[in-house]
Design an enzyme around this catalytic site. Structure first.
Site, short mmCIF file in Angstrom:
data_model
loop_
_atom_site.label_atom_id
_atom_site.label_comp_id
_atom_site.label_asym_id
_atom_site.label_seq_id
_atom_site.Cartn_x
_atom_site.Cartn_y
_atom_site.Cartn_z
N TRP A 159 100.01 72.90 60.36
CA TRP A 159 98.87 71.96 60.24
C TRP A 159 98.95 71.17 58.94
CZ3 TRP A 159 93.98 73.61 63.07
CH2 TRP A 159 93.00 72.62 63.00
N ARG A 192 101.27 70.19 57.22
CA ARG A 192 102.32 69.18 57.10
C ARG A 192 101.73 67.79 57.31
NH1 ARG A 192 107.48 70.09 57.71
NH2 ARG A 192 107.49 68.08 56.68
N HIS A 193 100.52 67.74 57.85
CA HIS A 193 99.85 66.45 58.08
C HIS A 193 99.20 66.02 56.77
CE1 HIS A 193 100.58 66.29 62.42
NE2 HIS A 193 100.77 67.58 62.22
N ARG A 194 99.91 65.17 56.05
CA ARG A 194 99.56 64.87 54.66
C ARG A 194 98.40 63.92 54.52
NH1 ARG A 194 105.49 62.84 54.21
NH2 ARG A 194 104.88 62.51 56.38
N GLU A 236 91.38 75.49 50.78
CA GLU A 236 91.58 76.73 51.52
C GLU A 236 91.13 77.93 50.71
OE1 GLU A 236 95.63 77.04 52.80
OE2 GLU A 236 95.33 78.96 53.80
N ARG A 286 99.09 90.44 48.24
CA ARG A 286 99.11 89.65 49.49
C ARG A 286 100.52 89.40 50.02
NH1 ARG A 286 97.58 83.46 47.65
NH2 ARG A 286 98.96 83.34 45.87
N ARG A 311 92.09 57.62 62.21
CA ARG A 311 93.47 57.21 62.49
C ARG A 311 94.42 58.39 62.35
NH1 ARG A 311 97.05 52.75 59.10
NH2 ARG A 311 98.57 52.38 60.75
N ASN A 361 96.65 60.77 65.03
CA ASN A 361 98.07 61.11 64.84
C ASN A 361 98.29 62.62 64.96
OD1 ASN A 361 100.86 60.52 64.03
ND2 ASN A 361 100.32 61.46 62.07
N ARG A 383 100.15 67.25 67.93
CA ARG A 383 99.94 68.70 68.05
C ARG A 383 99.30 69.13 69.37
NH1 ARG A 383 103.54 70.83 64.50
NH2 ARG A 383 103.32 69.84 62.48
C1 LIG Z 1 106.56 69.41 67.85
C2 LIG Z 1 106.79 69.31 66.35
C3 LIG Z 1 107.88 69.96 65.79
C4 LIG Z 1 108.09 69.88 64.40
N1 LIG Z 1 109.17 70.52 63.87
C5 LIG Z 1 109.40 70.44 62.55
C6 LIG Z 1 110.51 71.12 61.95
O1 LIG Z 1 111.28 71.78 62.62
N2 LIG Z 1 110.67 71.03 60.59
C7 LIG Z 1 109.83 70.29 59.82
O2 LIG Z 1 110.03 70.21 58.60
N3 LIG Z 1 108.76 69.65 60.35
C8 LIG Z 1 108.52 69.72 61.67
N4 LIG Z 1 107.43 69.07 62.20
C9 LIG Z 1 106.50 68.37 61.30
C10 LIG Z 1 106.71 66.85 61.33
O3 LIG Z 1 108.00 66.51 60.83
C11 LIG Z 1 105.64 66.16 60.48
O4 LIG Z 1 105.75 66.59 59.14
C12 LIG Z 1 104.23 66.44 60.93
O5 LIG Z 1 104.14 66.32 62.33
C13 LIG Z 1 103.26 65.48 60.24
O6 LIG Z 1 103.38 64.22 60.85
P1 LIG Z 1 103.13 62.87 60.06
O7 LIG Z 1 104.10 62.72 58.95
O8 LIG Z 1 103.11 61.75 61.09
O9 LIG Z 1 101.63 63.09 59.54
P2 LIG Z 1 101.01 62.74 58.11
O10 LIG Z 1 101.69 63.48 57.03
O11 LIG Z 1 99.53 62.94 58.24
O12 LIG Z 1 101.34 61.23 57.93
C14 LIG Z 1 100.71 60.23 58.76
C15 LIG Z 1 101.55 58.97 58.69
O13 LIG Z 1 101.52 58.45 57.36
C16 LIG Z 1 102.80 57.93 57.04
N5 LIG Z 1 103.36 58.68 55.91
C17 LIG Z 1 102.89 59.83 55.37
N6 LIG Z 1 103.63 60.21 54.34
C18 LIG Z 1 104.61 59.29 54.22
C19 LIG Z 1 105.71 59.14 53.35
N7 LIG Z 1 105.99 60.00 52.39
N8 LIG Z 1 106.52 58.08 53.51
C20 LIG Z 1 106.28 57.17 54.49
N9 LIG Z 1 105.25 57.26 55.36
C21 LIG Z 1 104.44 58.31 55.23
C22 LIG Z 1 103.65 58.02 58.29
O14 LIG Z 1 103.51 56.84 59.05
C23 LIG Z 1 103.03 59.17 59.02
O15 LIG Z 1 103.27 59.17 60.43
C24 LIG Z 1 107.21 69.15 63.58
C25 LIG Z 1 106.11 68.50 64.17
C26 LIG Z 1 105.89 68.58 65.53
C27 LIG Z 1 104.69 67.89 66.13
#
Ligand SMILES: Cc1cc2nc3c(=O)[nH]c(=O)nc-3n(C[C@H](O)[C@H](O)[C@H](O)COP(=O)(O)OP(=O)(O)OC[C@H]3O[C@@H](n4cnc5c(N)ncnc54)[C@H](O)[C@@H]3O)c2cc1C
Length: 247
Positions: free
Chosen positions: A78, A80-82, A88, A181, A199, A203, A208
């Site tokens: 979760w 990873r969505h920056r 927390e 922990r 937005r 995404n 997810r």
């Molecule tokens: C089915 C699935 C499998 C996955 N498997 C893996 C895996 O094996 N290993 C792994 O590491 N991750 C994995 N991920 C995580 C994935 O790579 C993304 O980190 C995660 O889905 C967050 O997506 P996001 O970057 O679009 O979201 P957010 O971080 O919320 O970013 C939203 C949008 O903002 C923009 N953005 C954010 N940060 C930046 C930046 N630094 N530079 C440019 N644009 C940016 C992009 O347009 C991005 O789409 C997986 C995800 C899914 C859904």
């Protein structure tokens, strides 16, 4: 709303809704907030257009704050969505409760996706002609408390009980919680706030709630999708019309 066996998603605060998006889009023409809505049909048309043509920024003006209780392995995915804000519970301050995610159905590796897993269906079990350990536990597409699933679940329960005992032992011996922990497993429940704009939330859900996402995080994303539908019904319609792709 309850998710998994002990998890939760709760909408704590919301701001803006559909109207904030409509106003943000129409400010281009100098329209004031109070006059932004042009009736449901015109508003819906505008939102559909914005989503279709990926004019995403107006959707950043509506926000949601959720309280989430989820297992650590779900939270690792979760967060990873920056494009969101997180706070927390701290395992350095707080002694964790013995709350672990304990599934009662176990999945097998998917044949089409190396990362994925599936609940075996009757076709799969028929192929094994009762020889697979799952076969005893499935009848008519339902899980029965049979040998395989029961064994897997019991093993996890025993393990969690054991490690939680070790966790308490360290604390009783005077070890700091931040070190104790280390023994806790990834199915431990944690709690956090997730504040995010519409937005970014679209995404999150589009990635997810998709079939290739892990089943557990999908349950949270699908719950959030339902909440989103209630809070922003017109945006939801436009999003649905465009295949749930985020603008
Ligand atoms: C089915 C699935 C499998 C996955 N498997 C893996 C895996 O094996 N290993 C792994 O590491 N991750 C994995 N991920 C995580 C994935 O790579 C993304 O980190 C995660 O889905 C967050 O997506 P996001 O970057 O679009 O979201 P957010 O971080 O919320 O970013 C939203 C949008 O903002 C923009 N953005 C954010 N940060 C930046 C930046 N630094 N530079 C440019 N644009 C940016 C992009 O347009 C991005 O789409 C997986 C995800 C899914 C859904």
């Amino acid at each position: 709303m309850k998710v998994l066996d002990k998890g939760e998603v709760r909408l704590i605060n919301k701001m803006g809704g559909d109207l904030a998006v409509i106003a943000a889009a129409r400010v281009s023409n100098g329209v004031e907030y109070e006059a932004a809505s042009k009736g449901e049909e015109a508003d819906q048309k505008l939102l559909n257009y914005l989503i279709k043509h990926r004019h995403g920024t107006p959707f950043e003006h509506s926000t949601f704050q959720f309280y989430v209780k989820a297992p650590l392995f779900v939270v690792l995915e979760w967060q990873r969505h920056r494009m969101a804000s997180y706070n927390e519970i701290s395992g350095r301050y707080v002694e964790f409760e013995p709350e672990f995610y304990i599934p009662n159905k176990w999945r097998i590796p998917a044949s089409t996706n190396k990362q994925g897993s599936v609940f075996p269906d009757i076709e799969f079990l028929n192929r094994w002609k009762g020889e697979h350990p799952y076969a005893n536990d499935y009848r008519d597409g339902q899980v029965f408390p049979g040998t395989f699933h029961g064994k897997m679940t019991n093993t996890l329960e025993l393990y969690c009980k054991e490690v939680y005992g070790i966790y308490l032992y360290y604390i009783e011996q005077g070890v700091a919680k931040e070190m104790a922990r280390m023994v806790l497993p990834l199915n431990l429940y944690t709690q956090f706030y997730f504040t995010v704009n519409a937005r970014s939330l679209m995404n999150f859900v589009s990635l997810r709630a998709a079939e290739d996402a892990q089943w557990e995080i999908r349950q949270y994303a699908l719950t959030i999708k339902e909440i989103f539908k209630e809070v922003m019904p017109l945006t939801y319609n436009g999003w649905e019309k465009n295949g749930f792709l985020a603008p």
